[in-house]
Design a protein around this motif. Structure first.
Motif, PDB file in Angstrom:
ATOM      1  N   VAL A   8       0.864  -1.182   0.000  1.00 36.99           N
ATOM      2  CA  VAL A   8       0.000   0.000   0.000  1.00 36.99           C
ATOM      3  C   VAL A   8       0.900   1.230   0.000  1.00 36.99           C
ATOM      4  O   VAL A   8       1.707   1.414   0.920  1.00 36.99           O
ATOM      5  CB  VAL A   8      -0.929   0.026   1.229  1.00 36.99           C
ATOM      6  N   GLU A   9       0.782   2.049  -1.023  1.00 40.21           N
ATOM      7  CA  GLU A   9       1.622   3.236  -1.111  1.00 40.21           C
ATOM      8  C   GLU A   9       1.154   4.312  -0.133  1.00 40.21           C
ATOM      9  O   GLU A   9      -0.055   4.466   0.115  1.00 40.21           O
ATOM     10  CB  GLU A   9       1.611   3.800  -2.528  1.00 40.21           C
ATOM     11  N   VAL A  10       2.114   5.058   0.386  1.00 39.13           N
ATOM     12  CA  VAL A  10       1.862   6.197   1.268  1.00 39.13           C
ATOM     13  C   VAL A  10       1.975   7.468   0.434  1.00 39.13           C
ATOM     14  O   VAL A  10       3.047   7.766  -0.108  1.00 39.13           O
ATOM     15  CB  VAL A  10       2.874   6.242   2.426  1.00 39.13           C
ATOM     16  N   HIS A  11       0.869   8.212   0.325  1.00 33.33           N
ATOM     17  CA  HIS A  11       0.866   9.466  -0.421  1.00 33.33           C
ATOM     18  C   HIS A  11       0.654  10.619   0.553  1.00 33.33           C
ATOM     19  O   HIS A  11      -0.380  10.675   1.233  1.00 33.33           O
ATOM     20  CB  HIS A  11      -0.232   9.472  -1.482  1.00 33.33           C
ATOM     21  N   GLY A  12       1.601  11.517   0.620  1.00 31.62           N
ATOM     22  CA  GLY A  12       1.494  12.677   1.500  1.00 31.62           C
ATOM     23  C   GLY A  12       0.635  13.752   0.869  1.00 31.62           C
ATOM     24  O   GLY A  12       1.031  14.367  -0.133  1.00 31.62           O
ATOM     25  N   HIS A  13      -0.531  13.996   1.439  1.00 32.22           N
ATOM     26  CA  HIS A  13      -1.510  14.920   0.878  1.00 32.22           C
ATOM     27  C   HIS A  13      -1.087  16.367   1.102  1.00 32.22           C
ATOM     28  O   HIS A  13      -0.926  16.815   2.238  1.00 32.22           O
ATOM     29  CB  HIS A  13      -2.872  14.673   1.539  1.00 32.22           C
ATOM     30  N   LEU A 234      -7.449   4.851 -10.497  1.00 28.82           N
ATOM     31  CA  LEU A 234      -8.702   5.461 -10.050  1.00 28.82           C
ATOM     32  C   LEU A 234      -8.495   5.973  -8.633  1.00 28.82           C
ATOM     33  O   LEU A 234      -8.032   5.235  -7.760  1.00 28.82           O
ATOM     34  CB  LEU A 234      -9.833   4.436 -10.060  1.00 28.82           C
ATOM     35  N   SER A 235      -8.859   7.247  -8.402  1.00 31.69           N
ATOM     36  CA  SER A 235      -8.647   7.848  -7.084  1.00 31.69           C
ATOM     37  C   SER A 235      -9.943   8.471  -6.571  1.00 31.69           C
ATOM     38  O   SER A 235     -10.246   9.636  -6.846  1.00 31.69           O
ATOM     39  CB  SER A 235      -7.540   8.904  -7.150  1.00 31.69           C
ATOM     40  N   PRO A 236     -10.729   7.683  -5.826  1.00 31.39           N
ATOM     41  CA  PRO A 236     -12.004   8.180  -5.295  1.00 31.39           C
ATOM     42  C   PRO A 236     -11.857   8.751  -3.882  1.00 31.39           C
ATOM     43  O   PRO A 236     -10.970   8.342  -3.119  1.00 31.39           O
ATOM     44  CB  PRO A 236     -12.872   6.917  -5.266  1.00 31.39           C
ATOM     45  N   GLU A 237     -12.761   9.665  -3.534  1.00 32.62           N
ATOM     46  CA  GLU A 237     -12.804  10.110  -2.141  1.00 32.62           C
ATOM     47  C   GLU A 237     -13.243   8.937  -1.276  1.00 32.62           C
ATOM     48  O   GLU A 237     -13.941   8.025  -1.721  1.00 32.62           O
ATOM     49  CB  GLU A 237     -13.745  11.299  -1.975  1.00 32.62           C
ATOM     50  N   GLY A 253      -7.761  -4.219 -13.921  1.00 31.27           N
ATOM     51  CA  GLY A 253      -6.331  -3.927 -13.855  1.00 31.27           C
ATOM     52  C   GLY A 253      -6.021  -2.530 -13.389  1.00 31.27           C
ATOM     53  O   GLY A 253      -4.936  -1.994 -13.651  1.00 31.27           O
ATOM     54  N   LEU A 254      -6.974  -1.914 -12.668  1.00 29.21           N
ATOM     55  CA  LEU A 254      -6.856  -0.503 -12.287  1.00 29.21           C
ATOM     56  C   LEU A 254      -6.572  -0.380 -10.794  1.00 29.21           C
ATOM     57  O   LEU A 254      -7.411  -0.744  -9.966  1.00 29.21           O
ATOM     58  CB  LEU A 254      -8.167   0.205 -12.635  1.00 29.21           C
ATOM     59  N   PRO A 255      -5.397   0.124 -10.395  1.00 30.46           N
ATOM     60  CA  PRO A 255      -5.136   0.368  -8.978  1.00 30.46           C
ATOM     61  C   PRO A 255      -6.073   1.441  -8.420  1.00 30.46           C
ATOM     62  O   PRO A 255      -6.581   2.297  -9.158  1.00 30.46           O
ATOM     63  CB  PRO A 255      -3.682   0.847  -8.951  1.00 30.46           C
ATOM     64  N   VAL A 256      -6.276   1.411  -7.106  1.00 30.80           N
ATOM     65  CA  VAL A 256      -7.157   2.358  -6.422  1.00 30.80           C
ATOM     66  C   VAL A 256      -6.356   3.120  -5.375  1.00 30.80           C
ATOM     67  O   VAL A 256      -5.712   2.515  -4.504  1.00 30.80           O
ATOM     68  CB  VAL A 256      -8.341   1.639  -5.743  1.00 30.80           C
ATOM     69  N   ALA A 257      -6.406   4.449  -5.466  1.00 34.68           N
ATOM     70  CA  ALA A 257      -5.766   5.327  -4.484  1.00 34.68           C
ATOM     71  C   ALA A 257      -6.863   6.135  -3.805  1.00 34.68           C
ATOM     72  O   ALA A 257      -7.486   6.995  -4.433  1.00 34.68           O
ATOM     73  CB  ALA A 257      -4.760   6.255  -5.151  1.00 34.68           C
ATOM     74  N   VAL A 258      -7.121   5.863  -2.537  1.00 37.80           N
ATOM     75  CA  VAL A 258      -8.227   6.501  -1.823  1.00 37.80           C
ATOM     76  C   VAL A 258      -7.737   7.759  -1.115  1.00 37.80           C
ATOM     77  O   VAL A 258      -6.649   7.796  -0.565  1.00 37.80           O
ATOM     78  CB  VAL A 258      -8.865   5.513  -0.809  1.00 37.80           C
TER      79      VAL A 258
END
Length: 307
Positions: A8-13, A234-237, A253-258
């Motif tokens: 799980v990637e860590v994305h700094g908002h 795909l990046s949903p709220e 085949g689509l990763p999800v970034a929440v």
């Protein structure tokens, strides 16, 4: 828990909005020191064609404070409240972006309580942020282009071209992610910067019937629409994310970034759903949750810029 890439990637908002002033060099540097896979940032284009980092299309009184006019007697001063595209870089650079304040009608703001004020911090350019990330190959820039369906197509093209040019100047384009709610940006990015990964942002207001946000595509199946527009992620709220949505996206085949997830219990739930990335204002909290699951963590980086 099924992860497309085994982690799980860590994305700094906005860098690390809960800990340092958002969308600033000190904020990005702090996120890098904590250890993130990507730094998420928002950009706009000034009247003189410079890409600057700022969340809203206008300068918000929550994150920006006027200091002095760029030139004596400037008729556009004060600048806070004005659109970025109506201001020059010199005007934007006068603003102090180092302290968060309560917005109109607000009586509380969690970030005011947890964010370290850094008075005197200026709004950075995208080039300045790229200079921070240059030489850190493990960290991806996740650049959200702030537009809306009211923008003319020619302005979309100009904006995408300007962003791509800056990223390319720093040899970052191939490892960048270009994010947008206005999916015309993704269509244009496919044409002008196909080597960058395109990220389809969605929230409840962009998925209503008859939406103008999705470049003419139907909101009925967001994952299928994201594939159709050529998105790689795909990046949903977070309100939209269910285990079924993650399953459906992975089936394509689509990763999800929440986004944007700040409660550790919610972080754990999305890990269980199998999301591929979590966007958070508190990378330190997410790292603790991932540690509890025994999942790999991004390494801490020492950026050249050390505020």
């Amino acid at each position: 828990m099924t992860l497309l890439n085994g982690r799980v990637e860590v994305h700094g908002h906005r860098g690390a909005r809960g800990l340092r002033p958002e969308n600033t060099l000190p904020g990005f540097a702090h996120a890098l020191r904590l250890g993130v896979d990507a730094v998420e940032l928002d950009v706009g284009l000034t009247a003189d064609g410079v890409v600057v980092v700022n969340h809203d299309q206008s300068l918000s009184a929550v994150t920006a404070t006027d200091t002095a006019p760029a030139v004596p007697g400037d008729p556009l001063f004060p600048y806070v409240g004005r659109d970025i595209r109506d201001l020059t870089l010199a005007q934007v650079k006068t603003v102090d972006a180092g302290m968060r304040r309560l917005g109109p009608g607000q009586d509380s703001d969690p970030f005011v309580l947890t964010q370290l004020p850094m008075p005197g911090t200026r709004v950075p350019t995208l080039a300045e942020v790229c200079g921070l990330l240059h030489g850190l190959p493990a960290v991806r820039p996740a650049v959200e282009l702030k537009t809306d369906p009211g923008w003319p197509d020619d302005e979309i093209r100009r904006f995408v071209a300007a962003v791509a040019e800056v990223l390319d100047d720093f040899a970052l384009l191939s490892r960048s992610r270009l994010l947008a709610f206005d999916w015309r940006v993704l269509v244009e990015a496919h044409r002008q910067a196909p080597q960058a990964t395109r990220v389809a942002l969605v929230e409840r207001k962009t998925l209503v019937p008859g939406t103008e946000w999705l470049a003419g595509l139907s909101p009925e199946d967001p994952a299928a629409a994201a594939v159709a527009v050529g998105a790689g992620i795909l990046s949903p709220e977070h309100h939209l994310v269910t285990s079924q949505l993650v399953h459906d996206a992975h089936g394509l085949g689509l990763p999800v970034a929440v986004w944007t997830v700040n409660d550790p219990a919610d972080m754990a739930r999305f890990v269980e759903y199998g999301v591929d990335a979590i966007v958070t204002d508190y990378p330190d909290r997410l790292r603790r949750v991932l540690t509890a699951y025994g999942l790999p963590l991004p390494e801490s980086c020492a950026p050249a810029y050390l505020p």
